[in-house]
Design a protein around this motif. Structure first.
Motif, PDB file in Angstrom:
ATOM      1  N   SER A 133       0.825  -1.203   0.000  1.00  0.00           N
ATOM      2  CA  SER A 133       0.000   0.000   0.000  1.00  0.00           C
ATOM      3  C   SER A 133       0.862   1.258   0.000  1.00  0.00           C
ATOM      4  CB  SER A 133      -0.927  -0.010   1.221  1.00  0.00           C
ATOM      5  OG  SER A 133      -1.738   1.139   1.244  1.00  0.00           O
ATOM      6  N   ALA A 134       1.910   1.280   0.837  1.00  0.00           N
ATOM      7  CA  ALA A 134       2.794   2.446   0.899  1.00  0.00           C
ATOM      8  C   ALA A 134       3.552   2.630  -0.416  1.00  0.00           C
ATOM      9  CB  ALA A 134       3.770   2.290   2.058  1.00  0.00           C
ATOM     10  N   ARG A 135       4.029   1.525  -0.994  1.00  0.00           N
ATOM     11  CA  ARG A 135       4.767   1.596  -2.263  1.00  0.00           C
ATOM     12  C   ARG A 135       3.886   2.137  -3.386  1.00  0.00           C
ATOM     13  NH1 ARG A 135       5.532  -4.012  -4.904  1.00  0.00           N
ATOM     14  NH2 ARG A 135       3.333  -3.506  -5.302  1.00  0.00           N
ATOM     15  N   ASP A 136       2.672   1.608  -3.493  1.00  0.00           N
ATOM     16  CA  ASP A 136       1.764   2.057  -4.556  1.00  0.00           C
ATOM     17  C   ASP A 136       1.318   3.496  -4.334  1.00  0.00           C
ATOM     18  OD1 ASP A 136       2.015  -0.419  -5.688  1.00  0.00           O
ATOM     19  OD2 ASP A 136       0.037  -1.153  -5.076  1.00  0.00           O
ATOM     20  N   SER A 137       1.123   3.870  -3.066  1.00  0.00           N
ATOM     21  CA  SER A 137       0.732   5.254  -2.768  1.00  0.00           C
ATOM     22  C   SER A 137       1.831   6.226  -3.163  1.00  0.00           C
ATOM     23  CB  SER A 137       0.411   5.400  -1.276  1.00  0.00           C
ATOM     24  OG  SER A 137      -0.737   4.651  -0.934  1.00  0.00           O
ATOM     25  N   LEU A 138       3.082   5.830  -2.957  1.00  0.00           N
ATOM     26  CA  LEU A 138       4.206   6.687  -3.354  1.00  0.00           C
ATOM     27  C   LEU A 138       4.251   6.843  -4.872  1.00  0.00           C
ATOM     28  CD1 LEU A 138       6.721   8.289  -2.620  1.00  0.00           C
ATOM     29  CD2 LEU A 138       8.027   6.153  -2.675  1.00  0.00           C
ATOM     30  N   ARG A 139       3.976   5.755  -5.589  1.00  0.00           N
ATOM     31  CA  ARG A 139       3.947   5.834  -7.050  1.00  0.00           C
ATOM     32  C   ARG A 139       2.839   6.776  -7.530  1.00  0.00           C
ATOM     33  NH1 ARG A 139       4.490  -0.656  -8.461  1.00  0.00           N
ATOM     34  NH2 ARG A 139       6.720  -0.866  -7.957  1.00  0.00           N
ATOM     35  N   ILE A 140       1.690   6.689  -6.878  1.00  0.00           N
ATOM     36  CA  ILE A 140       0.586   7.588  -7.231  1.00  0.00           C
ATOM     37  C   ILE A 140       0.952   9.022  -6.901  1.00  0.00           C
ATOM     38  CG2 ILE A 140      -1.770   8.249  -6.614  1.00  0.00           C
ATOM     39  CD1 ILE A 140      -1.667   5.896  -8.477  1.00  0.00           C
ATOM     40  N   VAL A 144       0.917  12.322  -9.229  1.00  0.00           N
ATOM     41  CA  VAL A 144       0.147  13.512  -8.852  1.00  0.00           C
ATOM     42  C   VAL A 144       1.047  14.740  -8.799  1.00  0.00           C
ATOM     43  CG1 VAL A 144      -1.170  14.585  -6.992  1.00  0.00           C
ATOM     44  CG2 VAL A 144      -1.608  12.213  -7.611  1.00  0.00           C
ATOM     45  N   ALA A 145       2.250  14.573  -8.243  1.00  0.00           N
ATOM     46  CA  ALA A 145       3.183  15.696  -8.154  1.00  0.00           C
ATOM     47  C   ALA A 145       3.554  16.198  -9.543  1.00  0.00           C
ATOM     48  CB  ALA A 145       4.434  15.271  -7.391  1.00  0.00           C
ATOM     49  N   PHE A 146       3.736  15.263 -10.482  1.00  0.00           N
ATOM     50  CA  PHE A 146       4.070  15.659 -11.849  1.00  0.00           C
ATOM     51  C   PHE A 146       2.949  16.502 -12.454  1.00  0.00           C
ATOM     52  CE2 PHE A 146       3.439  14.712 -16.385  1.00  0.00           C
ATOM     53  CZ  PHE A 146       4.590  15.285 -16.913  1.00  0.00           C
ATOM     54  N   ALA A 178     -10.081   8.094  -6.868  1.00  0.00           N
ATOM     55  CA  ALA A 178     -10.821   6.869  -7.169  1.00  0.00           C
ATOM     56  C   ALA A 178      -9.887   5.664  -7.175  1.00  0.00           C
ATOM     57  CB  ALA A 178     -11.529   7.000  -8.520  1.00  0.00           C
ATOM     58  N   GLU A 179      -8.659   5.855  -7.700  1.00  0.00           N
ATOM     59  CA  GLU A 179      -7.700   4.744  -7.710  1.00  0.00           C
ATOM     60  C   GLU A 179      -7.322   4.325  -6.299  1.00  0.00           C
ATOM     61  OE1 GLU A 179      -4.562   2.208  -7.556  1.00  0.00           O
ATOM     62  OE2 GLU A 179      -4.366   4.244  -6.761  1.00  0.00           O
ATOM     63  N   GLU A 180      -7.043   5.290  -5.449  1.00  0.00           N
ATOM     64  CA  GLU A 180      -6.639   4.982  -4.084  1.00  0.00           C
ATOM     65  C   GLU A 180      -7.735   4.214  -3.343  1.00  0.00           C
ATOM     66  OE1 GLU A 180      -3.888   5.300  -2.511  1.00  0.00           O
ATOM     67  OE2 GLU A 180      -2.695   6.775  -3.576  1.00  0.00           O
ATOM     68  N   LEU A 181      -8.976   4.599  -3.556  1.00  0.00           N
ATOM     69  CA  LEU A 181     -10.076   3.977  -2.822  1.00  0.00           C
ATOM     70  C   LEU A 181     -10.418   2.592  -3.370  1.00  0.00           C
ATOM     71  CD1 LEU A 181     -12.237   7.175  -2.384  1.00  0.00           C
ATOM     72  CD2 LEU A 181     -11.271   5.826  -0.519  1.00  0.00           C
ATOM     73  N   ARG A 188      -6.925  -6.779  -2.532  1.00  0.00           N
ATOM     74  CA  ARG A 188      -7.310  -8.076  -1.963  1.00  0.00           C
ATOM     75  C   ARG A 188      -7.496  -9.125  -3.052  1.00  0.00           C
ATOM     76  NH1 ARG A 188     -11.946  -8.586  -0.131  1.00  0.00           N
ATOM     77  NH2 ARG A 188     -12.904  -6.545  -0.457  1.00  0.00           N
ATOM     78  N   ARG A 189      -7.732  -8.686  -4.266  1.00  0.00           N
ATOM     79  CA  ARG A 189      -7.894  -9.591  -5.400  1.00  0.00           C
ATOM     80  C   ARG A 189      -6.588  -9.823  -6.149  1.00  0.00           C
ATOM     81  NH1 ARG A 189     -12.621  -7.217  -4.110  1.00  0.00           N
ATOM     82  NH2 ARG A 189     -14.592  -8.150  -4.800  1.00  0.00           N
ATOM     83  N   GLY A 190      -5.496  -9.300  -5.602  1.00  0.00           N
ATOM     84  CA  GLY A 190      -4.185  -9.517  -6.199  1.00  0.00           C
ATOM     85  C   GLY A 190      -3.919  -8.719  -7.452  1.00  0.00           C
ATOM     86  N   ILE A 191      -4.620  -7.601  -7.641  1.00  0.00           N
ATOM     87  CA  ILE A 191      -4.465  -6.790  -8.848  1.00  0.00           C
ATOM     88  C   ILE A 191      -3.454  -5.683  -8.585  1.00  0.00           C
ATOM     89  CG2 ILE A 191      -5.661  -5.295 -10.486  1.00  0.00           C
ATOM     90  CD1 ILE A 191      -8.185  -6.906  -9.967  1.00  0.00           C
ATOM     91  N   GLU A 192      -2.425  -5.629  -9.416  1.00  0.00           N
ATOM     92  CA  GLU A 192      -1.338  -4.676  -9.240  1.00  0.00           C
ATOM     93  C   GLU A 192      -1.741  -3.276  -9.729  1.00  0.00           C
ATOM     94  OE1 GLU A 192       1.524  -5.166  -7.765  1.00  0.00           O
ATOM     95  OE2 GLU A 192       1.169  -7.294  -7.377  1.00  0.00           O
ATOM     96  N   LEU A 193      -0.922  -2.296  -9.356  1.00  0.00           N
ATOM     97  CA  LEU A 193      -1.212  -0.891  -9.642  1.00  0.00           C
ATOM     98  C   LEU A 193      -1.410  -0.634 -11.137  1.00  0.00           C
ATOM     99  CD1 LEU A 193      -1.432   2.104  -8.875  1.00  0.00           C
ATOM    100  CD2 LEU A 193       1.064   2.223  -8.957  1.00  0.00           C
ATOM    101  N   LYS A 194      -0.541  -1.177 -11.978  1.00  0.00           N
ATOM    102  CA  LYS A 194      -0.632  -0.929 -13.415  1.00  0.00           C
ATOM    103  C   LYS A 194      -1.974  -1.402 -13.963  1.00  0.00           C
ATOM    104  CE  LYS A 194       1.793  -1.769 -17.776  1.00  0.00           C
ATOM    105  NZ  LYS A 194       2.969  -2.425 -18.417  1.00  0.00           N
ATOM    106  N   GLU A 195      -2.404  -2.581 -13.534  1.00  0.00           N
ATOM    107  CA  GLU A 195      -3.684  -3.106 -13.998  1.00  0.00           C
ATOM    108  C   GLU A 195      -4.846  -2.304 -13.425  1.00  0.00           C
ATOM    109  OE1 GLU A 195      -6.158  -7.338 -14.216  1.00  0.00           O
ATOM    110  OE2 GLU A 195      -4.154  -7.273 -13.308  1.00  0.00           O
ATOM    111  N   ARG A 196      -4.706  -1.845 -12.188  1.00  0.00           N
ATOM    112  CA  ARG A 196      -5.767  -1.031 -11.584  1.00  0.00           C
ATOM    113  C   ARG A 196      -5.957   0.268 -12.371  1.00  0.00           C
ATOM    114  NH1 ARG A 196      -3.067  -2.192  -6.545  1.00  0.00           N
ATOM    115  NH2 ARG A 196      -2.594   0.018  -6.255  1.00  0.00           N
ATOM    116  N   LEU A 197      -4.852   0.907 -12.728  1.00  0.00           N
ATOM    117  CA  LEU A 197      -4.945   2.141 -13.512  1.00  0.00           C
ATOM    118  C   LEU A 197      -5.571   1.862 -14.877  1.00  0.00           C
ATOM    119  CD1 LEU A 197      -1.495   3.779 -12.665  1.00  0.00           C
ATOM    120  CD2 LEU A 197      -3.750   4.593 -11.963  1.00  0.00           C
ATOM    121  N   GLY A 198      -5.242   0.712 -15.471  1.00  0.00           N
ATOM    122  CA  GLY A 198      -5.831   0.355 -16.752  1.00  0.00           C
ATOM    123  C   GLY A 198      -7.341   0.167 -16.652  1.00  0.00           C
TER     124      GLY A 198
END
Length: 279
Positions: A133-140, A144-146, A178-181, A188-198
């Motif tokens: 969660s912390a790793r993915d939040s940092l990526r997000i 956002v900063a960009f 929306a992504e964070e929530l 919990r379904r094992g879906i990684e950040l890249k797939e979630r954004l997709g």
């Protein structure tokens, strides 16, 4: 455009869900209250120091005549505070979810359970879930900063910077909110950040319909804390939709199996005729 209403509908349904389950509403308030105290202090500090920060980063304007110096630094101060508020809206959710990981996972599981079908579990230890969660939040946050810096620079464009740029800022905030929530249920379904954004890009308008109103609501003091439990519940419902999980399908499948199990067995040819068939 229809998806805008669909996204807003999930936000409303989430709030109604926690309204019907008061114990889970109170359970979900605790992480938000802790995070709110931290962010309130940070924003108050930024409010008091934004003008000094604006003067510090623009020493070249010290010799400008009035009123240009006041107008320039006043605009820069407002933009600095708006940028800080922009980051606060996005990172508030990330930090609250990180602080309340066990709370919101339990709430999201309960929403899945109430909808029927399977209740996915990550099976990971808590420390591992917190790390992901912390790793993915940092990526997000880096994304956002960009976008935030890009919009901040565009804020100096006359007219556009005071109209179009703030609207785009809310859209960017809403999408990543929306992504964070939805990440609570999707992780919990094992879906990684890249797939979630997709998944969210594929339903971009639904993501904006869910996230932008929530972003605007989060600007009102204390509202974020009280909306957070319902936002997690609504995001879980939205995650199920993104993956094509519907309670009706699960129940229909179960009903079909139960019907077949309850039917009398079909008689064989021997039983119907009363004679042995030739072998």
């Amino acid at each position: 455009m229809r998806d805008l209403g669909v996204g807003l509908g999930y936000l409303v349904r989430g709030q109604k869900w926690v309204g019907r389950h008061g114990r889970w509403f109170g359970f979900g308030l605790l992480p938000g209250l802790v995070t709110l105290v931290l962010y309130a202090g940070a924003l108050v500090g930024l409010g008091y120091g934004a003008d000094d920060l604006a003067a510090w980063v623009t020493p070249f304007a010290d010799d400008w005549s009035s009123p240009w110096l006041d107008v320039f630094r006043g605009t820069l101060t407002a933009l600095l505070f708006a940028f800080g508020l922009f980051l606060a809206v996005i990172t508030f959710t990330a930090v609250t979810l990180l602080v309340g990981q066990p709370f919101y996972d339990s709430l999201s599981e309960q929403v899945d359970r109430s909808e029927g079908g399977e209740v996915p579990e990550s099976g990971l230890p808590l420390w591992r879930e917190l790390w992901i969660s912390a790793r993915d939040s940092l990526r997000i946050l880096l994304r956002v900063a960009f976008y935030g810096l890009l919009l901040f620079a565009c804020g100096f464009i006359p007219v556009v910077g005071q109209t179009v740029v703030p609207a785009l800022g809310f859209c960017v905030s809403g999408f990543f909110l929306a992504e964070e929530l939805t990440a609570v249920a999707l992780q919990r379904r094992g879906i990684e950040l890249k797939e979630r954004l997709g998944l969210l890009r594929g339903r971009r308008m639904a993501a904006l319909g869910f996230g932008v109103p929530l972003t605007l609501a989060f600007l009102v003091p204390f509202v974020a804390v009280f909306l957070m439990p319902g936002a997690v519940a609504g995001a879980t419902l939205m995650a199920r939709d993104l993956l094509g999980e519907t309670a009706g399908d699960d129940r229909a499948g179960d009903a079909g199996r139960n019907d077949r199990e309850g039917e009398a067995p079909v008689p064989s040819e021997e039983e119907r005729t009363g004679h042995d068939l030739p072998r």
